[in-house]
Design a protein around this motif. Structure first.
Motif, PDB file in Angstrom:
ATOM      1  N   HIS A 151       0.702  -1.053   0.041  1.00 53.86           N
ATOM      2  CA  HIS A 151       0.002   0.046   0.049  1.00 53.86           C
ATOM      3  C   HIS A 151       0.906   1.225   0.037  1.00 53.86           C
ATOM      4  O   HIS A 151       0.392   2.170  -0.725  1.00 53.86           O
ATOM      5  CB  HIS A 151      -1.082  -0.042   0.984  1.00 53.86           C
ATOM      6  CG  HIS A 151      -1.847   0.850   1.229  1.00 53.86           C
ATOM      7  ND1 HIS A 151      -2.966   0.771   0.323  1.00 53.86           N
ATOM      8  CD2 HIS A 151      -2.286   2.294   1.670  1.00 53.86           C
ATOM      9  CE1 HIS A 151      -3.993   1.928   0.221  1.00 53.86           C
ATOM     10  NE2 HIS A 151      -3.415   2.876   1.298  1.00 53.86           N
ATOM     11  N   ARG A 152       1.963   1.292   1.009  1.00 54.76           N
ATOM     12  CA  ARG A 152       2.867   2.343   0.941  1.00 54.76           C
ATOM     13  C   ARG A 152       3.556   2.867  -0.421  1.00 54.76           C
ATOM     14  O   ARG A 152       3.350   3.952  -0.838  1.00 54.76           O
ATOM     15  CB  ARG A 152       3.742   2.370   1.924  1.00 54.76           C
ATOM     16  CG  ARG A 152       4.209   3.793   2.373  1.00 54.76           C
ATOM     17  CD  ARG A 152       5.222   3.568   3.725  1.00 54.76           C
ATOM     18  NE  ARG A 152       5.654   5.006   4.086  1.00 54.76           N
ATOM     19  CZ  ARG A 152       5.140   5.516   5.184  1.00 54.76           C
ATOM     20  NH1 ARG A 152       4.161   5.133   5.691  1.00 54.76           N
ATOM     21  NH2 ARG A 152       5.708   6.807   5.277  1.00 54.76           N
ATOM     22  N   TRP A 153       4.033   1.562  -0.782  1.00 57.90           N
ATOM     23  CA  TRP A 153       4.879   1.894  -2.034  1.00 57.90           C
ATOM     24  C   TRP A 153       4.043   2.205  -3.295  1.00 57.90           C
ATOM     25  O   TRP A 153       4.423   2.828  -4.242  1.00 57.90           O
ATOM     26  CB  TRP A 153       5.788   0.700  -2.256  1.00 57.90           C
ATOM     27  CG  TRP A 153       6.721   0.439  -1.171  1.00 57.90           C
ATOM     28  CD1 TRP A 153       7.167  -0.883  -0.562  1.00 57.90           C
ATOM     29  CD2 TRP A 153       7.683   1.498  -0.376  1.00 57.90           C
ATOM     30  NE1 TRP A 153       7.922  -0.441   0.518  1.00 57.90           N
ATOM     31  CE2 TRP A 153       8.298   0.922   0.517  1.00 57.90           C
ATOM     32  CE3 TRP A 153       7.752   2.929  -0.468  1.00 57.90           C
ATOM     33  CZ2 TRP A 153       8.993   1.447   1.740  1.00 57.90           C
ATOM     34  CZ3 TRP A 153       8.468   3.547   0.469  1.00 57.90           C
ATOM     35  CH2 TRP A 153       9.035   2.783   1.583  1.00 57.90           C
ATOM     36  N   SER A 154       2.904   1.590  -3.418  1.00 55.17           N
ATOM     37  CA  SER A 154       2.060   1.974  -4.484  1.00 55.17           C
ATOM     38  C   SER A 154       1.441   3.281  -4.542  1.00 55.17           C
ATOM     39  O   SER A 154       1.451   3.774  -5.574  1.00 55.17           O
ATOM     40  CB  SER A 154       0.759   0.808  -4.663  1.00 55.17           C
ATOM     41  OG  SER A 154       1.248  -0.598  -4.560  1.00 55.17           O
ATOM     42  N   ALA A 155       1.363   3.855  -3.309  1.00 60.33           N
ATOM     43  CA  ALA A 155       0.994   5.200  -3.286  1.00 60.33           C
ATOM     44  C   ALA A 155       2.099   6.131  -3.777  1.00 60.33           C
ATOM     45  O   ALA A 155       1.781   7.208  -4.465  1.00 60.33           O
ATOM     46  CB  ALA A 155       0.807   5.532  -1.750  1.00 60.33           C
ATOM     47  N   HIS A 156       3.255   5.864  -3.254  1.00 55.39           N
ATOM     48  CA  HIS A 156       4.469   6.531  -3.826  1.00 55.39           C
ATOM     49  C   HIS A 156       4.451   6.622  -5.232  1.00 55.39           C
ATOM     50  O   HIS A 156       4.760   7.685  -5.976  1.00 55.39           O
ATOM     51  CB  HIS A 156       5.995   6.220  -3.188  1.00 55.39           C
ATOM     52  CG  HIS A 156       5.743   6.584  -1.594  1.00 55.39           C
ATOM     53  ND1 HIS A 156       6.217   7.997  -1.206  1.00 55.39           N
ATOM     54  CD2 HIS A 156       6.088   6.070  -0.391  1.00 55.39           C
ATOM     55  CE1 HIS A 156       6.173   8.223  -0.126  1.00 55.39           C
ATOM     56  NE2 HIS A 156       6.153   6.958   0.332  1.00 55.39           N
ATOM     57  N   ALA A 157       4.476   5.250  -5.729  1.00 50.39           N
ATOM     58  CA  ALA A 157       4.636   4.975  -7.145  1.00 50.39           C
ATOM     59  C   ALA A 157       3.594   5.802  -8.021  1.00 50.39           C
ATOM     60  O   ALA A 157       3.950   6.282  -8.951  1.00 50.39           O
ATOM     61  CB  ALA A 157       4.397   3.573  -7.511  1.00 50.39           C
ATOM     62  N   MET A 158       2.275   5.810  -7.325  1.00 45.78           N
ATOM     63  CA  MET A 158       1.333   6.527  -8.155  1.00 45.78           C
ATOM     64  C   MET A 158       1.500   8.032  -8.406  1.00 45.78           C
ATOM     65  O   MET A 158       1.320   8.485  -9.158  1.00 45.78           O
ATOM     66  CB  MET A 158       0.012   6.310  -7.246  1.00 45.78           C
ATOM     67  CG  MET A 158      -1.142   6.598  -8.115  1.00 45.78           C
ATOM     68  SD  MET A 158      -2.561   6.402  -7.292  1.00 45.78           S
ATOM     69  CE  MET A 158      -3.965   7.577  -8.144  1.00 45.78           C
ATOM     70  N   VAL A 159       2.162   8.655  -7.322  1.00 48.36           N
ATOM     71  CA  VAL A 159       2.577  10.008  -7.232  1.00 48.36           C
ATOM     72  C   VAL A 159       3.361  10.189  -8.333  1.00 48.36           C
ATOM     73  O   VAL A 159       3.379  10.941  -9.452  1.00 48.36           O
ATOM     74  CB  VAL A 159       3.146  10.561  -6.069  1.00 48.36           C
ATOM     75  CG1 VAL A 159       3.676  11.888  -6.235  1.00 48.36           C
ATOM     76  CG2 VAL A 159       2.039  10.445  -5.094  1.00 48.36           C
ATOM     77  N   ILE A 160       4.467   9.050  -8.461  1.00 47.98           N
ATOM     78  CA  ILE A 160       5.696   9.333  -9.784  1.00 47.98           C
ATOM     79  C   ILE A 160       4.935   9.191 -10.956  1.00 47.98           C
ATOM     80  O   ILE A 160       5.101   9.806 -11.895  1.00 47.98           O
ATOM     81  CB  ILE A 160       6.593   8.492  -9.281  1.00 47.98           C
ATOM     82  CG1 ILE A 160       7.453   8.564  -8.158  1.00 47.98           C
ATOM     83  CG2 ILE A 160       7.490   8.170 -10.508  1.00 47.98           C
ATOM     84  CD1 ILE A 160       8.247   7.492  -7.688  1.00 47.98           C
TER      85      ILE A 160
END
Ligand code: HEM
Lengths: 304, 309
Positions: A151-160
């Motif tokens: 969940h956390r890394w997908s959130a960061h990835a989505m911003v990118i």
């Protein structure tokens, strides 16, 4: 050659060469053949007859062979796929145009919705409990740590990916008529994607989230007119206890109310807003005549 | 040299995504510009050769007149989407197995983190806090960014470059956008994340974070350099300076556009022109202020009893 003939011949032949075995072989062979015969209807059914049943036909309204008609129907008669047109520009499917970036962003949103929903089963948005729930997820829930990480890394990835998608849209000039409005929907999506990530930051209720949100919302104090430290704010009667920061946090400091408010924005309000905007975004892509390229190049000498 | 320090920063779990960004960004810029240059060469050939213009399919891709101009979404697009989904899923799973999300001590309002940083994607704005009052950095500038982005489709009157990568046909637009995005946003994020240490002081990579470092840097408001005193003289000096700065920037930009992109100016309405110029000048003032602060130790351009710029 029928299965019976085959079974008999096999048993007999084996019998002459290896006398000990025949009875066993014989019964085994015939049992197998009997089963085979029994299975014949099933085989036929699995081999394609199931497509003639009422159940199947009620789900899929068309055949699945490679005709043009069926390839179109496969897309058009499916609620999820019919976001797509039936046919698109042959060069538009090239990876090097969109980089798949919008699609990847959307897929990350789906992934975040799934993992986020699962996280919600373990999370209480209350002071003290929230942190314990995260610890519990990390240490005791089966796959809980993986879930939280995803969940956390997908959130960061989505911003990118949202940023890179925006850059792609700019560099292909895809905001030009008739897509001006969809670019603006995109700008709102950019804003809400980042707010979604930001509101989630507070939820573990640890030092990292606490100070990040404190720093972030401190800026709201200085909002012109609406903040108690902003230009004209104090003159209009705003204090730390009634200004816009107070409204965001449900208090003058980041505490239990802020946690609850962040939770509701993060898990309910912003996802709904973002989902609605995405629906409009995708709808407009279709209505604006599908993806803009790879379009044939235009020449300056030919424009007027 | 203390490389441990910068490594600790880069390896901080929440900073790893920036590393990903810094890898992806050059890759995609390369992908965009290699196509842009290919298209530009094709455009140049077509401009030079009127006969070719009549027959050419005008893309850099293989083409045959008998090929249908469109293909079926099922399977040609859907299979690509499916593959992309699998790759992204695999990538996210591997990333999530290899790297744990951070969890610090429970929130404690009495134990200030130094430096306290917002999530990395907001560190560009937090970095701007160094140069501007909080209401400008935190409220006005984000609004200008969003407003500017939203205005883009309505102020870019250039019909060329719609649906294909190009550089030559859209130099000003592409240059402005990339400057804003890369320099004013991504570079600011990188500075905020990797350069700023305790007390939000500047630490070069290789420098150790010194929690007791005192900031000896003294910054002066611009009027102090000119020996101007008193509320109103200061007020009018600052206002005048900002207006002059904006005016000069605008005038220079106008001259530049007139010389290099005369057709662009002709095709814009007054309103489009004014809006475009506004955002352009704001962007330049931000840059000037950042440089003035970092290089010349100027704190504020315009000091008033209510706010400073
Ligand atoms: C949550 C964020 C977003 C999602 C899920 C999303 C999704 C998509 C998808 C799936 C497409 C189809 C083409 C492609 O994959 O590139 C698309 C196209 C487009 N997007 Fe987005 N997008 C998002 C954010 C944005 C942003 C931030 C902008 C611009 C500021 C934007 C502007 C556009 C435009 C103008 C198109 C049409 C492009 C064309 O015709 O070539 N979108 N978007």
């Amino acid at each position: 050659m029928s299965h019976d003939d085959h079974g008999h011949g096999h048993g007999h032949g084996a019998g002459t060469e290896a006398p000990e075995a025949p009875p066993v072989n014989d019964t085994e062979g015939s049992l197998l053949n009997a089963l085979r015969a029994k299975a014949e209807p099933l085989k036929k059914f699995m081999g394609g007859e199931y497509k003639e049943t009422q159940v199947w036909k009620s789900i899929f309204r068309h055949k699945l062979d490679k005709s043009h008609r069926n390839r179109s129907l496969a897309v058009l008669s499916n609620v999820f796929l019919h976001l797509h047109p039936a046919r698109i520009n042959r060069n538009a499917v090239r990876y090097n145009f969109t980089w798949g970036m919008g699609g990847i962003t959307f897929y990350l949103f789906v992934l975040l919705t799934l993992t986020g929903t699962l996280l919600m089963f373990y999370f209480h948005p209350s002071k003290g409990q929230a942190y314990k729930d995260i610890m519990y997820l990390q240490n005791d829930v089966p796959f809980g740590n993986l879930l939280r990480n995803m969940h956390r890394w997908s959130a960061h990835a989505m911003v990118i990916t949202t940023w890179i998608h925006m850059m792609r849209v700019f560099l292909t000039g895809s905001y030009k008529p008739p897509r001006e409005f969809n670019w603006n929907i995109g700008v709102l999506l950019l804003l809400f994607t980042m707010l979604l990530s930001f509101t989630g930051y507070l939820l573990p209720d640890d030092q990292l989230g606490f100070w990040a949100v404190t720093v972030g919302t401190n800026m709201a104090r200085a909002t012109p007119i609406l903040g108690h430290e902003g230009p004209l704010g104090p003159e209009l009667g705003f204090t730390a206890f009634n200004d816009v920061r107070f409204a965001l946090l449900g208090g003058s400091v980041v505490d239990a109310n802020a946690l609850l408010r962040a939770y509701i924005w993060h898990c309910i309000a912003i996802p709904i807003i973002a989902a609605v905007l995405m629906i409009v975004h995708f709808w407009r892509i279709r209505k604006d005549g599908a993806i803009s390229g790879h379009a044939p190049v235009m020449l300056e000498s030919e424009v007027k | 040299m203390d490389w441990e320090q910068i490594w600790k920063l880069v390896a901080l779990p929440d900073n790893v995504p920036i590393v990903l960004l810094l890898v992806l960004l050059p890759f995609y810029l390369w992908m965009a510009f290699s196509q842009a240059f290919k298209n530009d060469r094709l455009i140049a050939r077509l401009e030079a050769d009127p006969d070719l213009r009549k027959t050419h399919h005008r893309t850099t891709f293989p083409h045959h007149p008998s090929w249908a101009p469109t293909v079926h979404v099922w399977p040609h697009l859907l299979k690509r989407e499916f593959i992309a989904m699998i790759i992204v899923t695999a990538f996210m799973i591997v990333w999530s197995i290899c790297l744990d999300a951070p969890l610090e001590e429970p929130a404690n309002p009495n134990l200030t983190m130094n430096p306290s940083k917002a999530p990395w994607y907001f560190l560009g704005l937090q970095e701007l806090l160094v140069y501007f009052d909080p209401w400008i950095a935190g409220v006005v500038l984000p609004s200008i960014i969003l407003g500017g982005l939203m205005a883009i489709p309505y102020i870019d009157t250039n019909p060329l470059g719609n649906g294909y990568y190009t550089w030559k046909q859209r130099k000003f637009a592409v240059g402005t956008f990339l400057f804003g995005f890369i320099v004013l946003w991504v570079v600011m994020v990188v500075i905020g994340t990797f350069i700023r240490g305790p007390g939000w002081l500047w630490f070069w990579p290789g420098q150790t974070w010194d929690h007791h470092r005192v900031d000896h840097e003294v910054n002066y408001d611009l009027h102090a350099y000119f020996g101007i005193e008193g509320t109103w003289p200061t007020f009018f000096f600052g206002l005048g300076f900002l207006l002059a700065l904006g005016g000069i920037t605008g005038a220079l930009t106008h001259l530049f556009l007139k010389k290099c992109y005369p057709r662009m100016l002709q095709s814009m309405s007054k309103l489009q022109y004014i809006v475009m110029m506004q955002f352009w000048v704001f962007q330049i003032i931000v840059v000037v202020k950042v440089i003035a602060r970092l290089v010349f130790h100027v704190k504020n351009f315009w000091v008033t009893p209510w706010f400073n710029v």
